[in-house]
Design a protein around this motif. Sequence first.
Motif, mmCIF file in Angstrom:
data_model
loop_
_atom_site.group_PDB
_atom_site.id
_atom_site.type_symbol
_atom_site.label_atom_id
_atom_site.label_comp_id
_atom_site.label_asym_id
_atom_site.label_seq_id
_atom_site.Cartn_x
_atom_site.Cartn_y
_atom_site.Cartn_z
ATOM 1 N N TYR A 124 0.856 -1.179 0.000
ATOM 2 C CA TYR A 124 0.000 0.000 0.000
ATOM 3 C C TYR A 124 0.898 1.236 0.000
ATOM 4 O O TYR A 124 1.876 1.302 0.743
ATOM 5 C CB TYR A 124 -0.901 0.002 1.236
ATOM 6 N N HIS A 125 0.518 2.214 -0.818
ATOM 7 C CA HIS A 125 1.325 3.421 -0.968
ATOM 8 C C HIS A 125 0.577 4.634 -0.414
ATOM 9 O O HIS A 125 -0.494 4.485 0.177
ATOM 10 C CB HIS A 125 1.721 3.596 -2.437
ATOM 11 N N ARG A 126 1.142 5.806 -0.594
ATOM 12 C CA ARG A 126 0.551 7.029 -0.035
ATOM 13 C C ARG A 126 -0.904 7.211 -0.451
ATOM 14 O O ARG A 126 -1.739 7.574 0.358
ATOM 15 C CB ARG A 126 1.378 8.254 -0.437
ATOM 16 N N ARG A 127 -1.198 6.984 -1.721
ATOM 17 C CA ARG A 127 -2.577 7.192 -2.180
ATOM 18 C C ARG A 127 -3.535 6.212 -1.518
ATOM 19 O O ARG A 127 -4.668 6.550 -1.203
ATOM 20 C CB ARG A 127 -2.668 7.153 -3.700
ATOM 21 N N HIS A 128 -3.078 4.980 -1.265
ATOM 22 C CA HIS A 128 -3.911 4.007 -0.548
ATOM 23 C C HIS A 128 -4.205 4.508 0.871
ATOM 24 O O HIS A 128 -5.353 4.515 1.311
ATOM 25 C CB HIS A 128 -3.203 2.656 -0.444
ATOM 26 N N LEU A 129 -3.134 4.888 1.556
ATOM 27 C CA LEU A 129 -3.274 5.344 2.938
ATOM 28 C C LEU A 129 -4.186 6.566 3.008
ATOM 29 O O LEU A 129 -5.064 6.636 3.874
ATOM 30 C CB LEU A 129 -1.907 5.656 3.545
ATOM 31 N N ALA A 130 -4.007 7.508 2.098
ATOM 32 C CA ALA A 130 -4.830 8.715 2.110
ATOM 33 C C ALA A 130 -6.303 8.375 1.935
ATOM 34 O O ALA A 130 -7.165 8.876 2.663
ATOM 35 C CB ALA A 130 -4.366 9.666 1.008
ATOM 36 N N ARG A 131 -6.602 7.514 1.000
ATOM 37 C CA ARG A 131 -8.004 7.164 0.745
ATOM 38 C C ARG A 131 -8.579 6.397 1.933
ATOM 39 O O ARG A 131 -9.721 6.621 2.328
ATOM 40 C CB ARG A 131 -8.148 6.350 -0.531
ATOM 41 N N ILE A 132 -7.811 5.505 2.518
ATOM 42 C CA ILE A 132 -8.270 4.748 3.686
ATOM 43 C C ILE A 132 -8.560 5.701 4.840
ATOM 44 O O ILE A 132 -9.590 5.590 5.515
ATOM 45 C CB ILE A 132 -7.241 3.667 4.071
ATOM 46 N N LEU A 133 -7.686 6.671 5.063
ATOM 47 C CA LEU A 133 -7.906 7.639 6.138
ATOM 48 C C LEU A 133 -9.134 8.505 5.878
ATOM 49 O O LEU A 133 -9.900 8.801 6.804
ATOM 50 C CB LEU A 133 -6.660 8.520 6.329
ATOM 51 N N LEU A 134 -9.327 8.911 4.636
ATOM 52 C CA LEU A 134 -10.521 9.694 4.288
ATOM 53 C C LEU A 134 -11.797 8.894 4.561
ATOM 54 O O LEU A 134 -12.731 9.396 5.196
ATOM 55 C CB LEU A 134 -10.487 10.109 2.815
ATOM 56 N N ILE A 135 -11.812 7.672 4.104
ATOM 57 C CA ILE A 135 -13.006 6.839 4.294
ATOM 58 C C ILE A 135 -13.262 6.609 5.778
ATOM 59 O O ILE A 135 -14.402 6.725 6.246
ATOM 60 C CB ILE A 135 -12.863 5.496 3.544
ATOM 61 N N ALA A 136 -12.210 6.310 6.525
ATOM 62 C CA ALA A 136 -12.366 6.055 7.959
ATOM 63 C C ALA A 136 -12.946 7.275 8.666
ATOM 64 O O ALA A 136 -13.816 7.133 9.533
ATOM 65 C CB ALA A 136 -11.018 5.671 8.574
ATOM 66 N N GLN A 137 -12.501 8.454 8.284
ATOM 67 C CA GLN A 137 -13.007 9.676 8.911
ATOM 68 C C GLN A 137 -14.453 9.952 8.521
ATOM 69 O O GLN A 137 -15.277 10.275 9.355
ATOM 70 C CB GLN A 137 -12.119 10.858 8.514
ATOM 71 N N LEU A 138 -14.752 9.820 7.254
ATOM 72 C CA LEU A 138 -16.070 10.206 6.753
ATOM 73 C C LEU A 138 -17.165 9.200 7.096
ATOM 74 O O LEU A 138 -18.330 9.577 7.269
ATOM 75 C CB LEU A 138 -16.009 10.429 5.247
ATOM 76 N N ARG A 139 -16.816 7.935 7.215
ATOM 77 C CA ARG A 139 -17.848 6.904 7.409
ATOM 78 C C ARG A 139 -18.517 6.981 8.771
ATOM 79 O O ARG A 139 -19.582 6.413 8.977
ATOM 80 C CB ARG A 139 -17.267 5.508 7.204
ATOM 81 N N GLU A 140 -17.928 7.724 9.679
ATOM 82 C CA GLU A 140 -18.515 7.842 11.015
ATOM 83 C C GLU A 140 -19.895 8.506 10.953
ATOM 84 O O GLU A 140 -20.783 8.150 11.726
ATOM 85 C CB GLU A 140 -17.575 8.650 11.918
ATOM 86 N N SER A 141 -20.074 9.459 10.038
ATOM 87 C CA SER A 141 -21.357 10.161 9.949
ATOM 88 C C SER A 141 -21.960 10.153 8.546
ATOM 89 O O SER A 141 -22.959 10.813 8.309
ATOM 90 C CB SER A 141 -21.195 11.613 10.408
ATOM 91 N N MET A 142 -21.350 9.427 7.628
ATOM 92 C CA MET A 142 -21.873 9.350 6.261
ATOM 93 C C MET A 142 -21.926 7.876 5.864
ATOM 94 O O MET A 142 -20.998 7.127 6.169
ATOM 95 C CB MET A 142 -20.950 10.125 5.307
ATOM 96 N N GLN A 143 -22.978 7.481 5.199
ATOM 97 C CA GLN A 143 -23.084 6.096 4.748
ATOM 98 C C GLN A 143 -21.879 5.748 3.877
ATOM 99 O O GLN A 143 -21.445 6.554 3.052
ATOM 100 C CB GLN A 143 -24.360 5.894 3.942
ATOM 101 N N ILE A 144 -21.354 4.559 4.050
ATOM 102 C CA ILE A 144 -20.135 4.141 3.350
ATOM 103 C C ILE A 144 -20.289 4.231 1.830
ATOM 104 O O ILE A 144 -19.356 4.632 1.135
ATOM 105 C CB ILE A 144 -19.670 2.736 3.807
ATOM 106 N N ASP A 145 -21.456 3.889 1.303
ATOM 107 C CA ASP A 145 -21.658 3.998 -0.143
ATOM 108 C C ASP A 145 -21.570 5.447 -0.603
ATOM 109 O O ASP A 145 -21.053 5.735 -1.680
ATOM 110 C CB ASP A 145 -22.993 3.389 -0.563
#
Length: 178
Positions: free
Chosen positions: A59-80
């Motif tokens: 996993y590279h920087r772009r993977h980590l960035a996207r994973i962190l974004l999803i982890a942050q946003l999914r707390e209050s936004m539906q994953i889809d």
Amino acid sequence: MTDNPAGKRTGRIAEVAPLINATDGLTLGQICSLTELEPSTIQNWIKRGFVPHPVRKKYHRRHLARILLIAQLRESMQIDRVGELLCFVNGDADDESDDLIPEEDLYDIFYHIALELERRKPAPDDVEELVNSIAREELLGFEGKDKILNALNIMAYTHIANLYKRKADSLFQQNCQG
């Protein structure tokens, strides 16, 4: 993190870039340690097209960035919806050629916005002005900056929702459980 068109090097992804570069990517276990996510969660996000497939199990920087974004946003936004939002900005997770902005730059701008939101605690009507004031300079030279700004505003409101949700959960735990 790569240089953005404005020539800035900022953010959280840049902090782990030396490790990523030295090891030619991170393993799933290392990503899980950094993000406190379960391997099955990340693998599910990859399977659903929210996160790019690893390159030779790395996993590279772009993977980590996207994973962190999803982890942050999914707390209050539906994953889809999180997936749709990221697709709105950068298209197919596995295809960098359709990206309006590198994932690590998007994450770092969002991280900067999130810190300012927590520091300033703006009224809801002032959030977009804050996002625009922070992001406009950082988005200089990017094509599609209005689209990116729209996504950052959605992310900012989601972050604020996360803050209120955490506060409500804390108050509930302190006062209603027991």
